[in-house]
Design a protein around this motif. Structure first.
Motif, PDB file in Angstrom:
ATOM      1  N   SER A  95      27.528 -14.600 -53.572  1.00  0.00           N
ATOM      2  CA  SER A  95      26.623 -13.794 -54.388  1.00  0.00           C
ATOM      3  C   SER A  95      25.504 -13.171 -53.566  1.00  0.00           C
ATOM      4  N   LYS A  96      25.256 -13.719 -52.361  1.00  0.00           N
ATOM      5  CA  LYS A  96      24.217 -13.173 -51.491  1.00  0.00           C
ATOM      6  C   LYS A  96      24.721 -11.877 -50.844  1.00  0.00           C
ATOM      7  N   GLY A  97      23.803 -10.952 -50.631  1.00  0.00           N
ATOM      8  CA  GLY A  97      24.185  -9.670 -50.054  1.00  0.00           C
ATOM      9  C   GLY A  97      24.317  -9.734 -48.546  1.00  0.00           C
ATOM     10  N   ALA A  98      25.245 -10.541 -48.061  1.00  0.00           N
ATOM     11  CA  ALA A  98      25.468 -10.676 -46.619  1.00  0.00           C
ATOM     12  C   ALA A  98      26.387  -9.560 -46.151  1.00  0.00           C
ATOM     13  N   ASP A  99      25.911  -8.764 -45.205  1.00  0.00           N
ATOM     14  CA  ASP A  99      26.755  -7.660 -44.746  1.00  0.00           C
ATOM     15  C   ASP A  99      26.332  -7.170 -43.368  1.00  0.00           C
ATOM     16  N   ARG A 100      27.066  -6.179 -42.869  1.00  0.00           N
ATOM     17  CA  ARG A 100      26.833  -5.505 -41.588  1.00  0.00           C
ATOM     18  C   ARG A 100      26.696  -6.462 -40.406  1.00  0.00           C
ATOM     19  N   PRO A 101      27.690  -7.291 -40.132  1.00  0.00           N
ATOM     20  CA  PRO A 101      27.592  -8.186 -38.972  1.00  0.00           C
ATOM     21  C   PRO A 101      27.619  -7.401 -37.660  1.00  0.00           C
ATOM     22  N   HIS A 102      26.884  -7.910 -36.671  1.00  0.00           N
ATOM     23  CA  HIS A 102      26.938  -7.356 -35.314  1.00  0.00           C
ATOM     24  C   HIS A 102      27.009  -8.531 -34.343  1.00  0.00           C
ATOM     25  N   ILE A 103      27.890  -8.407 -33.353  1.00  0.00           N
ATOM     26  CA  ILE A 103      28.139  -9.499 -32.416  1.00  0.00           C
ATOM     27  C   ILE A 103      27.904  -9.024 -30.986  1.00  0.00           C
ATOM     28  N   LEU A 104      27.144  -9.820 -30.234  1.00  0.00           N
ATOM     29  CA  LEU A 104      26.895  -9.589 -28.815  1.00  0.00           C
ATOM     30  C   LEU A 104      27.391 -10.782 -28.016  1.00  0.00           C
ATOM     31  N   PHE A 105      27.760 -10.552 -26.757  1.00  0.00           N
ATOM     32  CA  PHE A 105      28.053 -11.660 -25.856  1.00  0.00           C
ATOM     33  C   PHE A 105      26.875 -11.829 -24.915  1.00  0.00           C
ATOM     34  N   ASN A 106      26.383 -13.073 -24.817  1.00  0.00           N
ATOM     35  CA  ASN A 106      25.251 -13.377 -23.953  1.00  0.00           C
ATOM     36  C   ASN A 106      25.776 -14.021 -22.668  1.00  0.00           C
ATOM     37  N   GLU A 107      25.627 -13.318 -21.557  1.00  0.00           N
ATOM     38  CA  GLU A 107      26.171 -13.815 -20.296  1.00  0.00           C
ATOM     39  C   GLU A 107      25.451 -15.070 -19.800  1.00  0.00           C
ATOM     40  N   LYS A 108      24.157 -15.204 -20.100  1.00  0.00           N
ATOM     41  CA  LYS A 108      23.416 -16.375 -19.634  1.00  0.00           C
ATOM     42  C   LYS A 108      23.852 -17.648 -20.342  1.00  0.00           C
ATOM     43  N   THR A 109      24.067 -17.560 -21.651  1.00  0.00           N
ATOM     44  CA  THR A 109      24.427 -18.752 -22.418  1.00  0.00           C
ATOM     45  C   THR A 109      25.924 -18.885 -22.626  1.00  0.00           C
ATOM     46  N   ALA A 110      26.686 -17.835 -22.276  1.00  0.00           N
ATOM     47  CA  ALA A 110      28.135 -17.784 -22.509  1.00  0.00           C
ATOM     48  C   ALA A 110      28.460 -17.964 -23.990  1.00  0.00           C
ATOM     49  N   PHE A 128      20.982  -2.611 -39.655  1.00  0.00           N
ATOM     50  CA  PHE A 128      20.548  -2.780 -38.270  1.00  0.00           C
ATOM     51  C   PHE A 128      21.681  -2.525 -37.290  1.00  0.00           C
ATOM     52  N   ASP A 129      21.325  -2.470 -36.023  1.00  0.00           N
ATOM     53  CA  ASP A 129      22.276  -2.441 -34.930  1.00  0.00           C
ATOM     54  C   ASP A 129      21.704  -3.280 -33.792  1.00  0.00           C
ATOM     55  N   LEU A 130      22.578  -3.849 -32.982  1.00  0.00           N
ATOM     56  CA  LEU A 130      22.183  -4.618 -31.816  1.00  0.00           C
ATOM     57  C   LEU A 130      22.665  -3.894 -30.565  1.00  0.00           C
ATOM     58  N   VAL A 131      21.823  -3.873 -29.537  1.00  0.00           N
ATOM     59  CA  VAL A 131      22.126  -3.139 -28.314  1.00  0.00           C
ATOM     60  C   VAL A 131      21.788  -4.011 -27.109  1.00  0.00           C
ATOM     61  N   VAL A 132      22.671  -3.996 -26.100  1.00  0.00           N
ATOM     62  CA  VAL A 132      22.389  -4.673 -24.836  1.00  0.00           C
ATOM     63  C   VAL A 132      22.298  -3.625 -23.740  1.00  0.00           C
ATOM     64  N   ASP A 133      21.213  -3.642 -22.985  1.00  0.00           N
ATOM     65  CA  ASP A 133      21.096  -2.769 -21.826  1.00  0.00           C
ATOM     66  C   ASP A 133      22.106  -3.242 -20.784  1.00  0.00           C
ATOM     67  N   PRO A 134      23.051  -2.387 -20.370  1.00  0.00           N
ATOM     68  CA  PRO A 134      24.107  -2.843 -19.459  1.00  0.00           C
ATOM     69  C   PRO A 134      23.609  -3.279 -18.090  1.00  0.00           C
ATOM     70  N   GLU A 135      22.436  -2.806 -17.678  1.00  0.00           N
ATOM     71  CA  GLU A 135      21.913  -3.168 -16.366  1.00  0.00           C
ATOM     72  C   GLU A 135      21.063  -4.429 -16.411  1.00  0.00           C
ATOM     73  N   THR A 136      20.114  -4.488 -17.346  1.00  0.00           N
ATOM     74  CA  THR A 136      19.198  -5.633 -17.399  1.00  0.00           C
ATOM     75  C   THR A 136      19.723  -6.772 -18.264  1.00  0.00           C
ATOM     76  N   LYS A 137      20.699  -6.467 -19.124  1.00  0.00           N
ATOM     77  CA  LYS A 137      21.262  -7.419 -20.102  1.00  0.00           C
ATOM     78  C   LYS A 137      20.227  -7.815 -21.170  1.00  0.00           C
ATOM     79  N   LYS A 138      19.135  -7.117 -21.221  1.00  0.00           N
ATOM     80  CA  LYS A 138      18.148  -7.340 -22.280  1.00  0.00           C
ATOM     81  C   LYS A 138      18.687  -6.749 -23.576  1.00  0.00           C
TER      82      LYS A 138
END
Length: 375
Positions: free
Chosen positions: A99-114, A161-171
């Motif tokens: 019943s909760k309005g859960a939507d728009r998932p975005h997934i990132l891979f974190n190289e530091k934490t794997a 929303f959207d999630l973005v990773v800087d390809p150089e800094t990984k921030k």
């Protein structure tokens, strides 16, 4: 130009091309359920993931039935890989209750934490809040475990929303709609599970339908792009592109990305993300949902019509609103009524390539297209 088939029959499988706006089936012959979706590419495999709306029919009280993923090696034919984030139907307090309005998932891979880090927007009508739930997993297909719930970044209600990773800094950066006011770019912590407190604000507006939502970020040749939509619920409106030299801006608005669409409805769809093809140079694909496939192709100018009927639009938009004729406004009212009680279980997809006129991204209608056409 046509944007519809004359019937609802799905295309014959296996597919060797894209057919925007038509019924799209997985390799089992069932409707693909990956709405508000994105594509993640890893080791030669594409993963398309999004909201599972198979049970979201009028009167069900179900907003979602988890987040589903599909895999493909050609982007045309998709194998169902199941619910990577299942619903929690037995706990009404869970952010993942249907019943909760859960939507728009975005997934990132974190190289530091794997770890794979998944953010999901959650609209809670009872609590009258919009927040995020954050989950992590050791593999893309899960299982995912919740690490944060009720996250209101910077004390704000967070919408699309959207999630973005800087390809150089990984921030990592988190673009989200501060509900009905502006768009925020917030920096994420090193593990990608929270915000640091550093942020910038962009595109302030007085409220719907003018507020920009559904941000889709991509980078091309050192320039950052954002494509956003107006705020009219599931009802489609025009997409707007902006460019900037940095993730924090400043942003320059370029205008509507669908200049040939007289209805200003983004071909009756809403762009949810932009995918850069890993092997075809300069190919960017706009992934969109056609939430209300029952809407007619020859709709009047939706944005100005809705603006004309929306209180509090502000004097700055009064001239635009007056462009909608009385006849168009009346017809728009009828169309909006037809769109209520939406059956998103049968929502379709509109995937189209982006071409560039200088720096301007342009999306044109194609009844059918192939990747090879874009090489």
């Amino acid at each position: 130009m046509t944007t519809d088939r004359k019937d609802d029959a799905p295309m014959t499988q296996p597919y060797d091309s894209f057919h925007p706006g038509q019924v799209w089936l997985d390799t089992k012959g069932e409707r693909i359920q990956a709405h508000g979706g994105s594509i993640y590419y890893e080791d030669g495999v594409y993963y398309w993931y999004g909201e599972n709306k198979e049970k979201t029919v009028p009167g069900s009280g179900i907003w979602h039935w988890g987040m589903r993923a599909y895999s493909s090696t050609d982007l045309y034919n998709w194998e169902d890989r199941g619910l990577i984030v299942p619903p929690v139907p037995d706990d009404p307090s869970s952010p993942l209750h249907p019943s909760k309005g859960a939507d728009r998932p975005h997934i990132l891979f974190n190289e530091k934490t794997a770890k794979y880090v998944c953010w999901i927007k959650v609209m809670d009508e009872e609590a009258m809040t919009q927040s995020s739930v954050v989950l992590t997993a050791d593999s893309f297909l899960g299982p995912y475990e919740i690490v944060k719930t009720g996250l209101r970044p910077l004390g704000m209600d967070a919408g699309d929303f959207d999630l973005v990773v800087d390809p150089e800094t990984k921030k990592a950066y988190y673009y989200f709609e501060k509900v009905h006011t502006e768009l925020i770019c917030a920096e994420l912590t090193d593990d990608y599970t929270d915000v640091t407190g550093e942020f910038s604000s962009h595109f302030p507006h007085p409220g719907p339908p003018f507020t920009r939502e559904a941000p889709a970020h991509f980078e091309r040749r050192g320039t950052h792009y954002l494509i956003t939509s107006g705020t009219t619920g599931y009802f489609p409106n025009f997409s707007e592109a902006a460019i900037a030299p940095d993730l924090h801006g400043p942003w320059t608005v370029l205008g509507d990305t669908h200049p040939t669409d007289a209805s200003r409805t983004s071909f009756r769809s809403q762009i949810t993300s932009v995918f850069r093809h890993p092997a075809i140079d300069d190919l960017y694909i706009a992934l969109g949902d056609r939430w209300l496939p029952q809407l007619p192709e020859d709709m009047p100018n939706v944005y100005d019509s809705v603006a004309a009927m929306t209180a509090g639009g502000g004097e700055a938009r009064a001239a635009d609103a007056q462009e909608a004729s009385g006849e168009d406004r009346a017809r728009m009212g009828e169309i909006m009524a037809a769109g209520r009680g939406e059956n998103t279980a049968i929502a379709d997809y509109v995937w189209l390539p982006i071409r560039f006129d200088g720096e301007n991204p342009v999306i044109e209608w194609l009844d059918e297209w192939r990747l090879d056409d874009q090489r």
